[in-house]
Design an enzyme around this catalytic site. Structure first.
Site, PDB file in Angstrom:
ATOM      1  N   HIS A  54       5.693 -20.638  15.671  1.00 20.91           N
ATOM      2  CA  HIS A  54       7.138 -20.785  15.879  1.00 20.91           C
ATOM      3  C   HIS A  54       7.580 -19.876  17.018  1.00 20.91           C
ATOM      4  O   HIS A  54       6.776 -19.112  17.548  1.00 20.91           O
ATOM      5  CB  HIS A  54       7.913 -20.515  14.590  1.00 20.91           C
ATOM      6  CG  HIS A  54       7.826 -19.116  14.061  1.00 20.91           C
ATOM      7  ND1 HIS A  54       6.646 -18.542  13.661  1.00 20.91           N
ATOM      8  CD2 HIS A  54       8.778 -18.159  13.877  1.00 20.91           C
ATOM      9  CE1 HIS A  54       6.877 -17.313  13.228  1.00 20.91           C
ATOM     10  NE2 HIS A  54       8.160 -17.042  13.362  1.00 20.91           N
ATOM     11  N   HIS A  56       9.646 -17.262  17.400  1.00 18.93           N
ATOM     12  CA  HIS A  56      10.136 -15.878  17.306  1.00 18.93           C
ATOM     13  C   HIS A  56       9.343 -14.928  18.204  1.00 18.93           C
ATOM     14  O   HIS A  56       8.109 -15.021  18.301  1.00 18.93           O
ATOM     15  CB  HIS A  56      10.106 -15.398  15.850  1.00 18.93           C
ATOM     16  CG  HIS A  56      11.240 -15.946  15.038  1.00 18.93           C
ATOM     17  ND1 HIS A  56      11.246 -15.972  13.673  1.00 18.93           N
ATOM     18  CD2 HIS A  56      12.431 -16.489  15.432  1.00 18.93           C
ATOM     19  CE1 HIS A  56      12.385 -16.505  13.248  1.00 18.93           C
ATOM     20  NE2 HIS A  56      13.107 -16.828  14.292  1.00 18.93           N
ATOM     21  N   ASP A  58       8.312 -11.917  18.062  1.00 20.64           N
ATOM     22  CA  ASP A  58       7.189 -11.105  17.573  1.00 20.64           C
ATOM     23  C   ASP A  58       5.916 -11.937  17.369  1.00 20.64           C
ATOM     24  O   ASP A  58       4.877 -11.390  17.017  1.00 20.64           O
ATOM     25  CB  ASP A  58       7.568 -10.356  16.279  1.00 20.64           C
ATOM     26  CG  ASP A  58       7.941 -11.266  15.144  1.00 20.64           C
ATOM     27  OD1 ASP A  58       8.529 -12.335  15.389  1.00 20.64           O
ATOM     28  OD2 ASP A  58       7.650 -10.926  13.975  1.00 20.64           O
ATOM     29  N   HIS A  59       5.990 -13.246  17.604  1.00 21.11           N
ATOM     30  CA  HIS A  59       4.790 -14.097  17.506  1.00 21.11           C
ATOM     31  C   HIS A  59       4.305 -14.585  18.872  1.00 21.11           C
ATOM     32  O   HIS A  59       3.202 -15.103  18.984  1.00 21.11           O
ATOM     33  CB  HIS A  59       5.057 -15.293  16.579  1.00 21.11           C
ATOM     34  CG  HIS A  59       5.222 -14.864  15.160  1.00 21.11           C
ATOM     35  ND1 HIS A  59       4.262 -15.060  14.198  1.00 21.11           N
ATOM     36  CD2 HIS A  59       6.226 -14.188  14.555  1.00 21.11           C
ATOM     37  CE1 HIS A  59       4.674 -14.537  13.055  1.00 21.11           C
ATOM     38  NE2 HIS A  59       5.867 -14.001  13.247  1.00 21.11           N
ATOM     39  N   HIS A 113      11.573 -21.601   7.649  1.00 25.77           N
ATOM     40  CA  HIS A 113      11.781 -20.309   8.327  1.00 25.77           C
ATOM     41  C   HIS A 113      12.511 -20.569   9.652  1.00 25.77           C
ATOM     42  O   HIS A 113      13.523 -19.945   9.947  1.00 25.77           O
ATOM     43  CB  HIS A 113      10.430 -19.640   8.551  1.00 25.77           C
ATOM     44  CG  HIS A 113      10.508 -18.363   9.325  1.00 25.77           C
ATOM     45  ND1 HIS A 113      11.154 -17.250   8.851  1.00 25.77           N
ATOM     46  CD2 HIS A 113      10.019 -18.021  10.554  1.00 25.77           C
ATOM     47  CE1 HIS A 113      11.066 -16.270   9.756  1.00 25.77           C
ATOM     48  NE2 HIS A 113      10.378 -16.715  10.791  1.00 25.77           N
ATOM     49  N   ASP A 130       5.126 -17.475   9.741  1.00 25.99           N
ATOM     50  CA  ASP A 130       6.086 -16.866   8.818  1.00 25.99           C
ATOM     51  C   ASP A 130       6.533 -17.852   7.737  1.00 25.99           C
ATOM     52  O   ASP A 130       7.617 -17.707   7.166  1.00 25.99           O
ATOM     53  CB  ASP A 130       7.317 -16.349   9.581  1.00 25.99           C
ATOM     54  CG  ASP A 130       6.996 -15.104  10.398  1.00 25.99           C
ATOM     55  OD1 ASP A 130       5.874 -14.580  10.271  1.00 25.99           O
ATOM     56  OD2 ASP A 130       7.876 -14.662  11.149  1.00 25.99           O
ATOM     57  N   HIS A 169       2.271 -11.802   8.979  1.00 26.17           N
ATOM     58  CA  HIS A 169       2.640 -10.390   8.784  1.00 26.17           C
ATOM     59  C   HIS A 169       1.937  -9.818   7.568  1.00 26.17           C
ATOM     60  O   HIS A 169       1.692 -10.539   6.590  1.00 26.17           O
ATOM     61  CB  HIS A 169       4.153 -10.248   8.515  1.00 26.17           C
ATOM     62  CG  HIS A 169       5.020 -10.524   9.692  1.00 26.17           C
ATOM     63  ND1 HIS A 169       5.404  -9.550  10.579  1.00 26.17           N
ATOM     64  CD2 HIS A 169       5.586 -11.683  10.121  1.00 26.17           C
ATOM     65  CE1 HIS A 169       6.179 -10.087  11.507  1.00 26.17           C
ATOM     66  NE2 HIS A 169       6.304 -11.378  11.256  1.00 26.17           N
TER      67      HIS A 169
HETATM   68 ZN   LIG Z   1       9.502 -15.580  12.412  1.00 23.80          ZN
END
Ligand SMILES: [Zn+2]
Length: 257
Positions: A54, A56, A58-59, A113, A130, A169
């Protein structure tokens, strides 16, 4: 095929999937450039593509530097994330198939998510970003509780129980404390918590898990169980026989745990 778990940032995981026959590799969710680059150098593999679960930050934090480093790198993700993942040219939809060397992969669309969240399955290895975590699930940011419920309890539960789960995570310890709060008599949750207690200090701690272990310990896959539905209904006043209401209330409880 071989999977290397690469801890990134504070608690993210990127994954390197290697076809040992051809030396070809792909990265799932390059959270950061440097740890992924080091692993690629160490393994002497040829990076062919990046798969993003996805959009985001942080990915996909390492994405642009990987593109600069590796000419012709193919960036893949959900067509719903077009324009939200830099340089993505390979737009995937539900059941899209792809390969990495001799390894065959498939997309499972799992909105909830985010609208464009997808999971990737390579052989019996599932990369969930996530959507599904060890002992928990992602927060519902863009989708609806109904979508998240279907993604977890209809789509992912269809996979073989031995499927290995690689999540985005390391939240498992916190998630299992909540799971234990929901189901204080569930021995599988207690055993999993004890096992994590013994592993403390070793990184990565809990990835991968298996679908079987998640079905036994993850409350978001267990809303149909009487112990879960009664507990949530008692706390939140929802109908214990309405599984979606139980799931929605459970997610709300976790958000405030
Ligand atoms: Zn995420």
């Amino acid at each position: 095929m071989k999977v290397i778990t690469i801890p990134c940032s504070f608690d993210n995981y990127a994954y390197l999937v290697i076809c040992e026959e051809t030396g070809e590799a792909v990265v799932v969710d390059p959270s950061e450039f440097y740890p992924v680059y080091l692993e690629l150098e160490k393994r002497k593999v040829r990076l062919a593509a990046v798969y993003c679960t996805h959009h985001h930050a942080d990915h996909i934090g390492g994405l642009e530097e990987l593109r600069d480093e590796f000419d012709g790198l193919t960036i893949c993700g959900s067509e719903k994330d077009a324009g939200r993942i830099p340089g993505m040219i390979c737009l995937l939809t539900e059941s899209s198939r792809f390969s990495a060397g001799m390894i065959r992969g498939r997309v499972i669309s799992t909105p909830g998510h985010t609208e464009g969240s997808v999971c990737y399955i390579f052989n019996e290895h599932l990369f969930t970003g996530d959507t599904l975590f060890g002992g928990g699930c992602g927060r519902i940011f863009e989708g609806t509780p109904g979508e998240m419920y279907d993604s977890l309890n209809v789509k992912l539960k269809k996979l073989p129980m031995g499927t290995k789960i690689y999540f985005g995570h390391e939240y498992t310890l916190q998630n299992l404390k909540f799971a234990e709060f929901v189901e204080p008599d569930n021995m599988a949750i207690k055993e999993r918590l004890e096992e994590i207690g013994r592993k403390q200090g070793i990184s990565p701690v809990t990835s991968p898990s298996t679908l079987q272990l998640e079905c036994a310990t993850n409350p978001f896959l267990r809303c149909q169980e009487v112990g879960v539905s009664k507990m949530v209904a008692g706390k939140c006043g929802v109908d214990p026989f309405d599984v979606l209401s139980v799931f929605t209330a459970l997610r709300g409880m976790k958000d405030n745990f």
